[in-house]
Design a protein around this motif. Structure first.
Motif, PDB file in Angstrom:
ATOM      1  N   TYR A   1      24.877   5.977 133.859  1.00 39.16           N
ATOM      2  CA  TYR A   1      24.804   6.137 132.404  1.00 39.16           C
ATOM      3  C   TYR A   1      25.170   4.801 131.780  1.00 39.16           C
ATOM      4  O   TYR A   1      25.801   3.943 132.408  1.00 39.16           O
ATOM      5  CB  TYR A   1      25.759   7.246 131.922  1.00 39.16           C
ATOM      6  CG  TYR A   1      27.210   6.970 132.235  1.00 39.16           C
ATOM      7  CD1 TYR A   1      28.017   6.230 131.377  1.00 39.16           C
ATOM      8  CD2 TYR A   1      27.775   7.418 133.426  1.00 39.16           C
ATOM      9  CE1 TYR A   1      29.336   5.947 131.682  1.00 39.16           C
ATOM     10  CE2 TYR A   1      29.089   7.145 133.740  1.00 39.16           C
ATOM     11  CZ  TYR A   1      29.866   6.408 132.859  1.00 39.16           C
ATOM     12  OH  TYR A   1      31.170   6.111 133.181  1.00 39.16           O
ATOM     13  N   GLN A   2      24.764   4.620 130.531  1.00 41.25           N
ATOM     14  CA  GLN A   2      25.077   3.392 129.804  1.00 41.25           C
ATOM     15  C   GLN A   2      25.858   3.761 128.549  1.00 41.25           C
ATOM     16  O   GLN A   2      25.365   4.492 127.683  1.00 41.25           O
ATOM     17  CB  GLN A   2      23.794   2.633 129.448  1.00 41.25           C
ATOM     18  CG  GLN A   2      23.086   2.096 130.701  1.00 41.25           C
ATOM     19  CD  GLN A   2      21.834   1.315 130.384  1.00 41.25           C
ATOM     20  OE1 GLN A   2      20.779   1.893 130.181  1.00 41.25           O
ATOM     21  NE2 GLN A   2      21.937   0.001 130.351  1.00 41.25           N
ATOM     22  N   ALA A   3      27.081   3.265 128.472  1.00 36.32           N
ATOM     23  CA  ALA A   3      27.952   3.571 127.338  1.00 36.32           C
ATOM     24  C   ALA A   3      28.950   2.427 127.159  1.00 36.32           C
ATOM     25  O   ALA A   3      29.267   1.709 128.109  1.00 36.32           O
ATOM     26  CB  ALA A   3      28.701   4.884 127.572  1.00 36.32           C
ATOM     27  N   GLY A   4      29.420   2.269 125.923  1.00 36.25           N
ATOM     28  CA  GLY A   4      30.389   1.228 125.635  1.00 36.25           C
ATOM     29  C   GLY A   4      31.786   1.619 126.066  1.00 36.25           C
ATOM     30  O   GLY A   4      32.145   2.798 126.082  1.00 36.25           O
ATOM     31  N   ARG A   5      32.598   0.646 126.397  1.00 34.33           N
ATOM     32  CA  ARG A   5      33.974   0.914 126.798  1.00 34.33           C
ATOM     33  C   ARG A   5      34.754   1.476 125.618  1.00 34.33           C
ATOM     34  O   ARG A   5      34.712   0.948 124.515  1.00 34.33           O
ATOM     35  CB  ARG A   5      34.634  -0.370 127.303  1.00 34.33           C
ATOM     36  CG  ARG A   5      33.943  -0.994 128.492  1.00 34.33           C
ATOM     37  CD  ARG A   5      34.620  -2.264 128.966  1.00 34.33           C
ATOM     38  NE  ARG A   5      35.866  -1.987 129.672  1.00 34.33           N
ATOM     39  CZ  ARG A   5      36.610  -2.922 130.256  1.00 34.33           C
ATOM     40  NH1 ARG A   5      36.237  -4.193 130.191  1.00 34.33           N
ATOM     41  NH2 ARG A   5      37.718  -2.605 130.886  1.00 34.33           N
TER      42      ARG A   5
ATOM     43  N   ASN B   1      34.215   3.902 123.666  1.00 34.41           N
ATOM     44  CA  ASN B   1      33.378   4.111 122.485  1.00 34.41           C
ATOM     45  C   ASN B   1      33.869   5.309 121.673  1.00 34.41           C
ATOM     46  O   ASN B   1      34.507   6.222 122.200  1.00 34.41           O
ATOM     47  CB  ASN B   1      31.916   4.293 122.904  1.00 34.41           C
ATOM     48  CG  ASN B   1      31.694   5.535 123.739  1.00 34.41           C
ATOM     49  OD1 ASN B   1      31.510   6.636 123.224  1.00 34.41           O
ATOM     50  ND2 ASN B   1      31.722   5.373 125.075  1.00 34.41           N
ATOM     51  N   ARG B   2      33.537   5.325 120.391  1.00 38.51           N
ATOM     52  CA  ARG B   2      34.065   6.346 119.478  1.00 38.51           C
ATOM     53  C   ARG B   2      33.427   7.713 119.673  1.00 38.51           C
ATOM     54  O   ARG B   2      33.891   8.696 119.096  1.00 38.51           O
ATOM     55  CB  ARG B   2      33.884   5.892 118.022  1.00 38.51           C
ATOM     56  CG  ARG B   2      32.448   5.686 117.574  1.00 38.51           C
ATOM     57  CD  ARG B   2      32.415   5.015 116.211  1.00 38.51           C
ATOM     58  NE  ARG B   2      31.074   4.750 115.734  1.00 38.51           N
ATOM     59  CZ  ARG B   2      30.407   5.546 114.914  1.00 38.51           C
ATOM     60  NH1 ARG B   2      30.962   6.676 114.499  1.00 38.51           N
ATOM     61  NH2 ARG B   2      29.205   5.220 114.491  1.00 38.51           N
ATOM     62  N   TYR B   3      32.365   7.792 120.474  1.00 36.57           N
ATOM     63  CA  TYR B   3      31.701   9.077 120.723  1.00 36.57           C
ATOM     64  C   TYR B   3      32.291   9.818 121.925  1.00 36.57           C
ATOM     65  O   TYR B   3      31.946  10.966 122.177  1.00 36.57           O
ATOM     66  CB  TYR B   3      30.204   8.857 120.952  1.00 36.57           C
ATOM     67  CG  TYR B   3      29.543   8.083 119.841  1.00 36.57           C
ATOM     68  CD1 TYR B   3      29.183   8.703 118.646  1.00 36.57           C
ATOM     69  CD2 TYR B   3      29.278   6.720 119.985  1.00 36.57           C
ATOM     70  CE1 TYR B   3      28.580   7.993 117.625  1.00 36.57           C
ATOM     71  CE2 TYR B   3      28.672   6.000 118.962  1.00 36.57           C
ATOM     72  CZ  TYR B   3      28.334   6.636 117.794  1.00 36.57           C
ATOM     73  OH  TYR B   3      27.738   5.927 116.777  1.00 36.57           O
ATOM     74  N   GLY B   4      33.139   9.154 122.678  1.00 32.92           N
ATOM     75  CA  GLY B   4      33.711   9.769 123.872  1.00 32.92           C
ATOM     76  C   GLY B   4      32.737   9.846 125.034  1.00 32.92           C
ATOM     77  O   GLY B   4      32.965  10.592 125.987  1.00 32.92           O
ATOM     78  N   HIS B   5      31.646   9.054 124.989  1.00 32.80           N
ATOM     79  CA  HIS B   5      30.682   9.036 126.090  1.00 32.80           C
ATOM     80  C   HIS B   5      31.248   8.245 127.269  1.00 32.80           C
ATOM     81  O   HIS B   5      31.888   7.229 127.066  1.00 32.80           O
ATOM     82  CB  HIS B   5      29.370   8.368 125.646  1.00 32.80           C
ATOM     83  CG  HIS B   5      28.636   9.117 124.585  1.00 32.80           C
ATOM     84  ND1 HIS B   5      27.791   8.484 123.683  1.00 32.80           N
ATOM     85  CD2 HIS B   5      28.593  10.437 124.274  1.00 32.80           C
ATOM     86  CE1 HIS B   5      27.271   9.384 122.875  1.00 32.80           C
ATOM     87  NE2 HIS B   5      27.754  10.580 123.203  1.00 32.80           N
TER      88      HIS B   5
END
Length: 355
Positions: free
Chosen positions: A230-234, A236-240
């Motif tokens: 998966y690709q997500a930011g460290r 991140n504000r979405y909890g992904h």
């Protein structure tokens, strides 16, 4: 007087000349590289062979353009914008300005943001061939075959959510394959399951950054990958990625799991048969999250379950111990339909003797 060469000697000489002149083909088979680029809270995947380069999504800014420049990429045979959200198309103006792009695929759906307007302006100024691909359409680059799985037709006249008609691709390279899902959610997954298109693949990109809106049990089992990313930011504000998705991956698949939030840019390499993965950070595989034990969880932990309020969490604690998940039907307000949704969320730990 010269003696004539014997037939056996002639054969040895000829074979020696042939082997000396023959190229070393077969010793180093052609390779496919899949770069899952760390663009923070966005997505960008580069597929690269010796003769072709394909980019699927471009993150939100110029990060991808810089990444391509650093790796000596000079042109893209195909660029694909899966849908119009900024974290997928924001980087395309820089790509179209700095690189020769032969062809670009987009689903055709319009959007009202400035990011989309900039994307559209860059597209109109580009010399790239523009296309809105249909389900089943294929394009080949040597041994690499790209197939469109979703949507079934152009989304130019579609006014629903941008994720509904997100482009989903399958890439095949010999016996190796990958599903690139963008932000496809459960609605699109159900459509894919009903379409009859081939879904089983070696590698799966989790939809929508590992959000709970995607990666249903049925879809995961249909793809049955060996490797999931998966690709997500460290932080991140979405909890992904969401914990229930990671638990579903661990529960229903025998697959290795990686994310750009912990591993940085991921590079998967395949010769068409086997594969290997490297990370730009040392974190390695994504850790399995903790599940919720009905018999020991706190009110805050139980409240993570869908349909479980603080009041219902207290009622669950009062009815311990639970011997099966069906015991939740004794909780006021939880009927068979809600129990099924709680099950599908995938957060509950197996109870002793049930699995």
């Amino acid at each position: 007087m010269k003696r004539p060469l014997q037939p056996a000697l002639i054969l040895v000489v000829v074979l020696g000349l042939f082997l000396a002149a023959a190229p070393a083909t077969g010793l180093e088979p052609p390779l496919l590289e899949i770069h899952c680029i760390d663009v923070g809270q966005g997505e960008a995947v580069l597929l690269r062979t010796e003769t072709a380069a394909i980019l699927v999504d471009a993150g939100i800014d110029g990060t991808v353009a810089a990444y391509l420049n650093d790796r000596g990429v000079q042109r893209l045979d195909l660029a694909v914008a899966t849908h119009a959200h900024a974290d997928h198309i924001g980087g395309f103006p820089a790509i179209l300005e700095q690189f020769q792009v032969d062809r670009i695929w987009y689903n055709g759906q319009t959007h009202t943001t400035r990011t989309f307007e900039r994307f559209l302006d860059a597209l109109l100024e580009s010399s790239a061939i523009y296309q809105e691909p249909l389900r089943g359409e294929q394009i080949r680059f040597g041994e690499l075959i790209i197939t469109v799985l979703h949507p079934e037709r152009s989304a130019a006249d579609y006014s629903g959510h941008l994720h509904d008609k997100n482009i989903v691709l399958r890439a095949d390279f010999g016996n190796f394959s990958i599903l690139i899902t963008g932000d496809a959610e459960v609605h699109a997954e159900k459509d894919l399951l009903a379409s009859g298109m081939p879904l089983a693949a070696t590698v799966l990109q989790l939809g929508h950054h590992g959000s709970r809106t995607s990666s249903s049990k049925a879809f995961l089992k249909a793809v049955s990958p060996e490797l999931v990313f998966y690709q997500a930011g460290r932080e991140n504000r979405y909890g992904h990625p969401h914990g229930e998705v990671l638990l579903r991956v661990h529960r229903y698949l025998q697959a290795r799991l990686y994310g750009t939030d912990t591993g940085g840019t991921l590079v998967i390499t395949s010769d068409g048969s086997s594969w290997e993965i490297s990370t730009s950070r040392t974190a390695g595989e994504t850790a399995r999250p903790l599940c919720i034990d009905l018999n020991s969880a706190t009110i805050a932990e139980l409240s993570r379950l869908i349909h479980v309020s603080e009041t219902r969490a207290r009622q669950i604690m009062e009815r311990r111990p639970f011997r099966s998940r069906e015991d939740l039907l004794d909780i006021p307000g939880i009927g068979p339909e809600r129990l099924q949704e709680i099950e599908e969320q995938g957060l509950i730990c197996p109870l002793p003797g049930t699995e």
